[in-house]
Design a protein around this motif. Structure first.
Motif, PDB file in Angstrom:
ATOM      1  N   LEU A  87       0.830  -1.203   0.000  1.00 41.72           N
ATOM      2  CA  LEU A  87       0.000   0.000   0.000  1.00 41.72           C
ATOM      3  C   LEU A  87       0.867   1.257   0.000  1.00 41.72           C
ATOM      4  CD1 LEU A  87      -2.853  -0.949   2.497  1.00 41.72           C
ATOM      5  CD2 LEU A  87      -2.865  -1.069   0.002  1.00 41.72           C
ATOM      6  N   SER A  88       1.953   1.220   0.756  1.00 41.03           N
ATOM      7  CA  SER A  88       2.877   2.352   0.762  1.00 41.03           C
ATOM      8  C   SER A  88       3.449   2.600  -0.626  1.00 41.03           C
ATOM      9  CB  SER A  88       4.017   2.099   1.754  1.00 41.03           C
ATOM     10  OG  SER A  88       5.029   3.074   1.616  1.00 41.03           O
ATOM     11  N   LYS A  89       3.809   1.539  -1.304  1.00 36.41           N
ATOM     12  CA  LYS A  89       4.365   1.676  -2.652  1.00 36.41           C
ATOM     13  C   LYS A  89       3.363   2.315  -3.606  1.00 36.41           C
ATOM     14  CE  LYS A  89       6.748  -0.966  -6.259  1.00 36.41           C
ATOM     15  NZ  LYS A  89       7.248  -2.308  -6.670  1.00 36.41           N
ATOM     16  N   VAL A  90       2.089   1.922  -3.488  1.00 38.67           N
ATOM     17  CA  VAL A  90       1.052   2.492  -4.338  1.00 38.67           C
ATOM     18  C   VAL A  90       0.902   3.988  -4.076  1.00 38.67           C
ATOM     19  CG1 VAL A  90      -1.431   2.525  -4.796  1.00 38.67           C
ATOM     20  CG2 VAL A  90      -0.230   0.340  -4.631  1.00 38.67           C
ATOM     21  N   ILE A  91       0.835   4.362  -2.793  1.00 41.36           N
ATOM     22  CA  ILE A  91       0.656   5.772  -2.433  1.00 41.36           C
ATOM     23  C   ILE A  91       1.827   6.604  -2.942  1.00 41.36           C
ATOM     24  CG2 ILE A  91       0.477   7.393  -0.510  1.00 41.36           C
ATOM     25  CD1 ILE A  91      -0.864   5.042   1.067  1.00 41.36           C
ATOM     26  N   HIS A  92       3.040   6.118  -2.705  1.00 38.58           N
ATOM     27  CA  HIS A  92       4.234   6.861  -3.123  1.00 38.58           C
ATOM     28  C   HIS A  92       4.326   6.970  -4.642  1.00 38.58           C
ATOM     29  CE1 HIS A  92       6.686   7.689   0.520  1.00 38.58           C
ATOM     30  NE2 HIS A  92       5.964   6.710   1.045  1.00 38.58           N
ATOM     31  N   SER A  93       3.845   5.963  -5.349  1.00 39.66           N
ATOM     32  CA  SER A  93       3.932   5.995  -6.817  1.00 39.66           C
ATOM     33  C   SER A  93       3.008   7.043  -7.423  1.00 39.66           C
ATOM     34  CB  SER A  93       3.599   4.619  -7.401  1.00 39.66           C
ATOM     35  OG  SER A  93       2.221   4.302  -7.224  1.00 39.66           O
ATOM     36  N   VAL A  94       1.909   7.331  -6.736  1.00 46.01           N
ATOM     37  CA  VAL A  94       0.943   8.300  -7.255  1.00 46.01           C
ATOM     38  C   VAL A  94       1.201   9.704  -6.708  1.00 46.01           C
ATOM     39  CG1 VAL A  94      -1.506   8.893  -7.392  1.00 46.01           C
ATOM     40  CG2 VAL A  94      -0.796   6.489  -7.524  1.00 46.01           C
ATOM     41  N   TYR A  95       1.508   9.803  -5.409  1.00 48.95           N
ATOM     42  CA  TYR A  95       1.670  11.105  -4.762  1.00 48.95           C
ATOM     43  C   TYR A  95       3.113  11.292  -4.273  1.00 48.95           C
ATOM     44  CZ  TYR A  95      -3.376  11.352  -5.065  1.00 48.95           C
ATOM     45  OH  TYR A  95      -4.658  11.381  -5.542  1.00 48.95           O
ATOM     46  N   TYR A  96       4.051  11.011  -5.157  1.00 47.53           N
ATOM     47  CA  TYR A  96       5.464  11.049  -4.789  1.00 47.53           C
ATOM     48  C   TYR A  96       5.952  12.443  -4.398  1.00 47.53           C
ATOM     49  CZ  TYR A  96       5.624  12.346  -9.741  1.00 47.53           C
ATOM     50  OH  TYR A  96       5.391  12.947 -10.958  1.00 47.53           O
ATOM     51  N   SER A  97       5.252  13.489  -4.840  1.00 47.35           N
ATOM     52  CA  SER A  97       5.647  14.848  -4.473  1.00 47.35           C
ATOM     53  C   SER A  97       4.968  15.333  -3.201  1.00 47.35           C
ATOM     54  CB  SER A  97       5.342  15.827  -5.615  1.00 47.35           C
ATOM     55  OG  SER A  97       6.150  15.561  -6.730  1.00 47.35           O
ATOM     56  N   GLN A  98       4.026  14.558  -2.696  1.00 49.64           N
ATOM     57  CA  GLN A  98       3.305  14.923  -1.472  1.00 49.64           C
ATOM     58  C   GLN A  98       3.760  13.989  -0.349  1.00 49.64           C
ATOM     59  OE1 GLN A  98       1.022  17.518  -1.244  1.00 49.64           O
ATOM     60  NE2 GLN A  98       1.531  18.065  -3.343  1.00 49.64           N
ATOM     61  N   ALA A 103       3.410   9.974   4.340  1.00 47.52           N
ATOM     62  CA  ALA A 103       3.737   9.683   5.734  1.00 47.52           C
ATOM     63  C   ALA A 103       2.477   9.528   6.573  1.00 47.52           C
ATOM     64  CB  ALA A 103       4.618  10.790   6.308  1.00 47.52           C
ATOM     65  N   GLY A 104       1.523  10.447   6.401  1.00 43.97           N
ATOM     66  CA  GLY A 104       0.297  10.388   7.185  1.00 43.97           C
ATOM     67  C   GLY A 104      -0.525   9.146   6.901  1.00 43.97           C
ATOM     68  N   MET A 105      -0.591   8.742   5.631  1.00 44.07           N
ATOM     69  CA  MET A 105      -1.327   7.533   5.276  1.00 44.07           C
ATOM     70  C   MET A 105      -0.663   6.288   5.855  1.00 44.07           C
ATOM     71  SD  MET A 105      -4.117   8.071   3.638  1.00 44.07           S
ATOM     72  CE  MET A 105      -4.947   9.509   2.966  1.00 44.07           C
ATOM     73  N   GLU A 106       0.660   6.205   5.738  1.00 42.93           N
ATOM     74  CA  GLU A 106       1.371   5.058   6.324  1.00 42.93           C
ATOM     75  C   GLU A 106       1.148   5.000   7.833  1.00 42.93           C
ATOM     76  OE1 GLU A 106       5.240   4.533   3.385  1.00 42.93           O
ATOM     77  OE2 GLU A 106       5.415   5.770   5.165  1.00 42.93           O
ATOM     78  N   MET A 107       1.193   6.160   8.461  1.00 45.01           N
ATOM     79  CA  MET A 107       0.997   6.244   9.905  1.00 45.01           C
ATOM     80  C   MET A 107      -0.374   5.705  10.311  1.00 45.01           C
ATOM     81  SD  MET A 107       1.428   9.788  12.091  1.00 45.01           S
ATOM     82  CE  MET A 107       2.752  10.312  10.990  1.00 45.01           C
ATOM     83  N   THR A 272      10.003  11.430   4.296  1.00 49.11           N
ATOM     84  CA  THR A 272      10.215  10.118   3.662  1.00 49.11           C
ATOM     85  C   THR A 272       9.068   9.139   3.832  1.00 49.11           C
ATOM     86  OG1 THR A 272      11.242   9.151   5.630  1.00 49.11           O
ATOM     87  CG2 THR A 272      12.681  10.356   4.127  1.00 49.11           C
ATOM     88  N   GLY A 273       8.257   9.330   4.849  1.00 48.40           N
ATOM     89  CA  GLY A 273       7.319   8.294   5.228  1.00 48.40           C
ATOM     90  C   GLY A 273       8.012   7.262   6.107  1.00 48.40           C
ATOM     91  N   ILE A 274       7.236   6.334   6.644  1.00 48.46           N
ATOM     92  CA  ILE A 274       7.767   5.355   7.587  1.00 48.46           C
ATOM     93  C   ILE A 274       8.602   4.291   6.885  1.00 48.46           C
ATOM     94  CG2 ILE A 274       7.134   3.540   9.229  1.00 48.46           C
ATOM     95  CD1 ILE A 274       4.708   5.300   9.991  1.00 48.46           C
ATOM     96  N   LEU A 275       8.115   3.776   5.767  1.00 46.44           N
ATOM     97  CA  LEU A 275       8.814   2.693   5.081  1.00 46.44           C
ATOM     98  C   LEU A 275      10.211   3.125   4.649  1.00 46.44           C
ATOM     99  CD1 LEU A 275       8.859  -0.133   3.944  1.00 46.44           C
ATOM    100  CD2 LEU A 275       7.657   0.694   1.918  1.00 46.44           C
ATOM    101  N   GLU A 276      10.326   4.292   4.030  1.00 49.03           N
ATOM    102  CA  GLU A 276      11.637   4.748   3.571  1.00 49.03           C
ATOM    103  C   GLU A 276      12.520   5.160   4.747  1.00 49.03           C
ATOM    104  OE1 GLU A 276      13.561   6.939  -0.287  1.00 49.03           O
ATOM    105  OE2 GLU A 276      11.411   7.049   0.096  1.00 49.03           O
ATOM    106  N   ALA A 277      11.917   5.595   5.846  1.00 48.08           N
ATOM    107  CA  ALA A 277      12.695   5.887   7.046  1.00 48.08           C
ATOM    108  C   ALA A 277      13.404   4.629   7.545  1.00 48.08           C
ATOM    109  CB  ALA A 277      11.785   6.442   8.139  1.00 48.08           C
TER     110      ALA A 277
END
Length: 357
Positions: A87-98, A103-107, A272-277
């Motif tokens: 799910l994190s990968k999907v979010i980052h692929s679409v909203y990579y500039s946000q 981060a908030g969605m992963e949280m 970065t979000g949690i996953l990339e952190a």
């Protein structure tokens, strides 16, 4: 159907006034203009996430974060929260500039998931420790007020102060010297927020050394894209140099490490979000680079997530998670128990342990 299916995602503004304006070299804020995300699972578990955009640092605003977060709703509804990496990968692929939205969605996903599992987030992330100890930040203010803030930090029982610099060099040195006189027993770190040239950064450290002041750390002395400048400062001082704005993702951290440009990397979930952190922390460990965790202007919610990550992974030498103490209101309870500068997460039963008031 798995009990961890995401049933609903709600998005709303989260605006909180500050006790007083907070000024750094790239701007000033008087309120946290954030976004609150709430995710509910099929089994009734509810998780919370926070986006904390700051235009000079992330290129986002509350308005853009709200729009992107609402765009994530259809991406997540009906998906299994246990597949949080996908799910994190999907979010980052679409909203990579946000990045704050990612981060908030992963949280929120991980909060809901670990509540469903019945374990605290820090345990899910490794359970290396049960607490972290934060510093207290002093913004770009006149020396007299800096002295008052330093004394207040001592009264709070906090053991380390981070002083904002990166403005007028003489004023910066005066501010640091005044804080030292107001809190002589406390450790001092500096944060220039990209405000210096390499030469100015070294002049600042030299001037402080002449006054018998040695900071524990100098964070982001030069512009975020000036990798060579960072390396130059690192090579010409024994004070540890940290990257913050320059360390915006794992790829930039690899470049910094390859150049030998810094001694410490500041991980912020909003960058970065949690996953990339998690990836960045691993990179730093294997390269013997110090770990720091920091924050944007975040409430107890996002601060709890950062505290759980740092406690769960362990090994963070510098903790800068003081922003809830700068806010005039606290719309949440739980997450951690505070004693002085210590955030103790051992009492959390599941997830982040955060509840809305």
């Amino acid at each position: 159907m798995p009990h961890t299916i995401i049933q609903s995602v709600t998005v709303e503004p989260l605006t909180i006034p500050l006790l007083e304006p907070f000024t750094i070299s790239t701007g000033s804020v008087s309120e946290a203009r954030n976004v609150l995300i709430t995710i509910s699972l099929r089994d009734g578990s509810v998780g919370y996430g926070e986006c904390a955009p700051f235009p000079p640092s992330t290129g986002e605003s509350q308005e853009t974060a709200l729009a992107a977060a609402r765009g994530c709703i259809n991406l997540l509804q009906g998906r299994d929260a246990s597949c949080w990496r996908a799910l994190s990968k999907v979010i980052h692929s679409v909203y990579y500039s946000q990045t704050t939205v990612c981060a908030g969605m992963e949280m929120a996903i991980l909060d809901a998931l670990t509540r469903s599992y019945g374990i605290p987030l820090y345990v899910f992330l490794g359970g290396a420790s049960t607490s972290v100890e934060t510093d207290m930040s002093i913004p770009l203010v006149m020396p007299e007020h800096a002295y008052e803030l330093a004394q207040d930090t001592v009264k709070r029982g906090i053991n380390r102060i981070k002083i904002k610099v990166g403005g007028d060099l003489r004023e910066d040195v005066d501010r640091v010297e005044t804080v030292r006189s107001g809190a002589p027993q406390l450790g001092i770190t500096l944060d220039a927020n990209q405000g210096y040239t390499p030469g100015q950064a070294l002049l600042c450290l030299e001037a402080l050394d002449d006054r018998d002041i040695r900071p524990l750390l100098l964070e982001q002395p030069v512009h975020k894209d000036d990798y060579e400048g960072l390396r130059y400062v690192t090579q010409h001082t024994t004070v540890p140099i940290a990257a913050d704005e320059s360390a915006s993702n794992a790829a930039t951290v690899v470049r910094l490490l390859t150049l030998g440009a810094v001694n410490v990397v500041n991980i912020k979930l909003m960058k970065t979000g949690i996953l990339e952190a998690l990836d960045i922390a691993a990179l730093c460990r294997v390269n013997h680079i110090g770990l720091m965790i920091g924050a944007m202007m975040e409430s107890r919610l996002a601060t709890s997530a950062a505290a759980h990550l740092a406690a769960g992974l362990g090994g963070f030498s510098f903790i800068d998670l003081d922003t809830p103490m700068l806010l005039a209101e606290d719309p949440f309870t739980g997450g951690y128990e505070q004693r002085g500068g210590i955030y103790d997460v051992s009492g959390v039963k599941s997830g982040l342990g955060i509840e809305r008031k």
